[in-house]
Design a protein around this motif. Sequence first.
Motif, PDB file in Angstrom:
ATOM      1  N   CYS A  31     -21.347  26.591 -12.244  1.00 28.94           N
ATOM      2  CA  CYS A  31     -21.005  27.957 -11.869  1.00 28.94           C
ATOM      3  C   CYS A  31     -22.224  28.736 -11.384  1.00 28.94           C
ATOM      4  O   CYS A  31     -23.353  28.309 -11.539  1.00 28.94           O
TER       5      CYS A  31
ATOM      6  N   TRP B 216     -17.387  34.196  -5.207  1.00 31.28           N
ATOM      7  CA  TRP B 216     -16.630  33.001  -4.808  1.00 31.28           C
ATOM      8  C   TRP B 216     -17.037  32.562  -3.402  1.00 31.28           C
ATOM      9  O   TRP B 216     -17.182  31.360  -3.141  1.00 31.28           O
TER      10      TRP B 216
ATOM     11  N   PHE C 166     -20.276  30.788  -3.706  1.00 37.44           N
ATOM     12  CA  PHE C 166     -20.091  29.478  -4.330  1.00 37.44           C
ATOM     13  C   PHE C 166     -19.522  28.491  -3.312  1.00 37.44           C
ATOM     14  O   PHE C 166     -20.006  27.365  -3.181  1.00 37.44           O
ATOM     15  N   GLU C 167     -18.472  28.896  -2.612  1.00 40.22           N
ATOM     16  CA  GLU C 167     -17.823  28.019  -1.626  1.00 40.22           C
ATOM     17  C   GLU C 167     -18.793  27.594  -0.531  1.00 40.22           C
ATOM     18  O   GLU C 167     -18.780  26.438  -0.102  1.00 40.22           O
TER      19      GLU C 167
ATOM     20  N   LYS D 250     -20.528  24.534  -3.517  1.00 35.41           N
ATOM     21  CA  LYS D 250     -19.465  23.526  -3.475  1.00 35.41           C
ATOM     22  C   LYS D 250     -19.795  22.344  -2.558  1.00 35.41           C
ATOM     23  O   LYS D 250     -19.546  21.192  -2.935  1.00 35.41           O
TER      24      LYS D 250
ATOM     25  N   LEU E 178     -21.604  19.415  -4.286  1.00 36.83           N
ATOM     26  CA  LEU E 178     -21.010  18.783  -5.464  1.00 36.83           C
ATOM     27  C   LEU E 178     -20.046  17.666  -5.085  1.00 36.83           C
ATOM     28  O   LEU E 178     -19.432  17.706  -4.013  1.00 36.83           O
TER      29      LEU E 178
ATOM     30  N   MET F  72     -16.865  16.932  -5.408  1.00 33.64           N
ATOM     31  CA  MET F  72     -15.663  17.651  -5.805  1.00 33.64           C
ATOM     32  C   MET F  72     -14.511  16.731  -6.203  1.00 33.64           C
ATOM     33  O   MET F  72     -13.606  17.158  -6.909  1.00 33.64           O
TER      34      MET F  72
ATOM     35  N   SER G 172     -14.065  16.879  -9.814  1.00 33.72           N
ATOM     36  CA  SER G 172     -13.751  18.173 -10.427  1.00 33.72           C
ATOM     37  C   SER G 172     -12.395  18.111 -11.127  1.00 33.72           C
ATOM     38  O   SER G 172     -11.472  17.456 -10.660  1.00 33.72           O
TER      39      SER G 172
ATOM     40  N   ARG H  26     -10.581  24.640 -11.011  1.00 32.34           N
ATOM     41  CA  ARG H  26     -11.269  25.868 -10.610  1.00 32.34           C
ATOM     42  C   ARG H  26     -11.112  26.873 -11.748  1.00 32.34           C
ATOM     43  O   ARG H  26     -10.005  27.152 -12.188  1.00 32.34           O
TER      44      ARG H  26
ATOM     45  N   GLY I  55     -16.645  29.054 -10.761  1.00 28.09           N
ATOM     46  CA  GLY I  55     -17.079  27.677 -10.618  1.00 28.09           C
ATOM     47  C   GLY I  55     -15.976  26.667 -10.850  1.00 28.09           C
ATOM     48  O   GLY I  55     -14.789  27.004 -10.855  1.00 28.09           O
ATOM     49  N   PHE I  56     -16.385  25.423 -11.064  1.00 29.83           N
ATOM     50  CA  PHE I  56     -15.467  24.306 -11.245  1.00 29.83           C
ATOM     51  C   PHE I  56     -15.865  23.503 -12.472  1.00 29.83           C
ATOM     52  O   PHE I  56     -17.048  23.347 -12.779  1.00 29.83           O
TER      53      PHE I  56
END
Length: 185
Positions: free
Chosen positions: A31, A46, A49-50, A54, A57, A59, A62, A65, A86-87
């Motif tokens: 996060c 967000w 982060f995106e 992201k 990572l 994903m 994951s 969310r 975060g995820f």
Amino acid sequence: MTSGSPPESAGEAFQLSGPILAKLPPRPFVCLEVHGELSKCAPAAWGRFEQDIKPQLAMEKSTGRWSGNFVDDSKDGDDKFTYQPGFTFEEAPELVDQARAGGASVKTVGGPGDFAQYRMEGGFEHLGSAWGAAFARLGPAGLRPRSALSFEEYVDMEAAKPVTVIWIPVERCRSRTRSRSRSRQ
């Protein structure tokens, strides 16, 4: 487990069911941490982060969310509010330098103790009202909040009415019992 309250509807805006007393097993959470009033900082956080985190990572590993939030009443202004978008992951991922440089860190969602779990169906613009309703239901359910991060789990963001699960760390209120002595005449 505590049985949940019937769904609450704010017109057709959202429906909220709960609380259900539940455990939230700890899991790694990548996060950002930002400070400020949620309605003002969440969209930008967000977006950041995106865009910045992201892509760095894996994903496919994951598990969901999430966001964490905490209000520290001992502080003033924006420092009072902490928000962590975060995820979650099955295992803590290694953060590449670009993710760290973007402000990402690995924390934990969940942990010891009980959580009041609520299910909200409705647009994200109604989350503030849903949180207010969720906190209002704690006392009547014999619960009170603990001083720890609360979480939102975004279960189905693509539905006509998105589904968000609200997790509030709680403890049971101690019931007061009065002993009554009766004298016989």
